[in-house]
Design a protein around this motif. Sequence first.
Motif, short mmCIF file in Angstrom:
data_model
loop_
_atom_site.label_atom_id
_atom_site.label_comp_id
_atom_site.label_asym_id
_atom_site.label_seq_id
_atom_site.Cartn_x
_atom_site.Cartn_y
_atom_site.Cartn_z
N GLU A 57 2.96 -8.52 26.50
CA GLU A 57 2.05 -9.35 27.21
C GLU A 57 0.96 -8.53 28.15
O GLU A 57 -0.07 -8.70 28.34
N LEU A 58 1.72 -7.91 28.95
CA LEU A 58 0.98 -7.07 30.25
C LEU A 58 0.35 -5.98 29.53
O LEU A 58 -0.84 -5.84 29.70
N ALA A 59 1.12 -5.29 28.77
CA ALA A 59 0.25 -4.38 28.12
C ALA A 59 -1.06 -4.62 27.03
O ALA A 59 -1.64 -3.92 27.08
N THR A 60 -0.57 -5.76 26.38
CA THR A 60 -1.87 -6.33 25.79
C THR A 60 -3.09 -6.70 26.68
O THR A 60 -4.27 -6.21 26.42
N ALA A 147 -5.97 -14.99 25.93
CA ALA A 147 -4.92 -14.03 26.47
C ALA A 147 -3.64 -14.52 26.75
O ALA A 147 -3.63 -15.69 27.21
N PRO A 148 -2.49 -13.80 26.45
CA PRO A 148 -1.07 -14.29 26.60
C PRO A 148 -0.90 -14.47 28.01
O PRO A 148 -0.32 -15.51 28.48
N TRP A 149 -1.50 -13.63 29.05
CA TRP A 149 -1.20 -14.00 30.46
C TRP A 149 -1.96 -14.96 31.11
O TRP A 149 -1.55 -15.60 32.15
N ALA A 150 -2.80 -15.45 30.29
CA ALA A 150 -3.56 -16.69 30.90
C ALA A 150 -2.78 -18.14 30.87
O ALA A 150 -3.24 -19.07 31.21
N ARG A 151 -1.88 -18.08 29.84
CA ARG A 151 -0.82 -19.21 29.93
C ARG A 151 -0.02 -19.47 31.03
O ARG A 151 0.71 -18.56 31.30
N ARG A 152 -0.13 -20.38 31.90
CA ARG A 152 0.51 -20.40 32.91
C ARG A 152 2.13 -20.98 32.72
O ARG A 152 2.26 -21.80 31.83
#
Length: 154
Positions: A57-60, A147-152
């Motif tokens: 997720e972070l890399a994406t 984005a994957p990181w946006a999901r709390r």
Amino acid sequence: MTTDPAGDRPLDPVDALVQLSFLVQGVLSAIGSEHDLSIVQIRLLGILRDRRAGMVELATYLGLDKSSMTGLVGRAEKRGLVRRSPSPHDGRAVLVSLTPDGERLTERAGAEIARRVAALTGRLAPAERAELTRLATVLLDGTVSQAPWARRRQ
């Protein structure tokens, strides 16, 4: 009216957004320098401020390949800012989260970023600031929220 750097024509939306991004990146770079952080390290800490995230997720989100992501997290881990832990859902995966030192640094740097970016909008009336926020949200809608990181994390 704001004009291009040569001063001979009004800015179009692309030029205005690019120059605004340069201004914000300058703020991030200055704050990063004060805390010995690169902009990508600031972005990493910002993503992790309220969640644990997997390396993929972070890399994406950061646009990094696996080896670059591993190096970035390794350097932050060596500074005591993040920790890695095994994923409870996938024995092969690793989750990254902030340490207490990372949380404190993220809070300090985040408060300074908020202060300095807010100062950039200081000349705007409250209604103009609200409109800027609304327009930026429209532009970001569908990009950030997907984005994957946006999901709390719950």
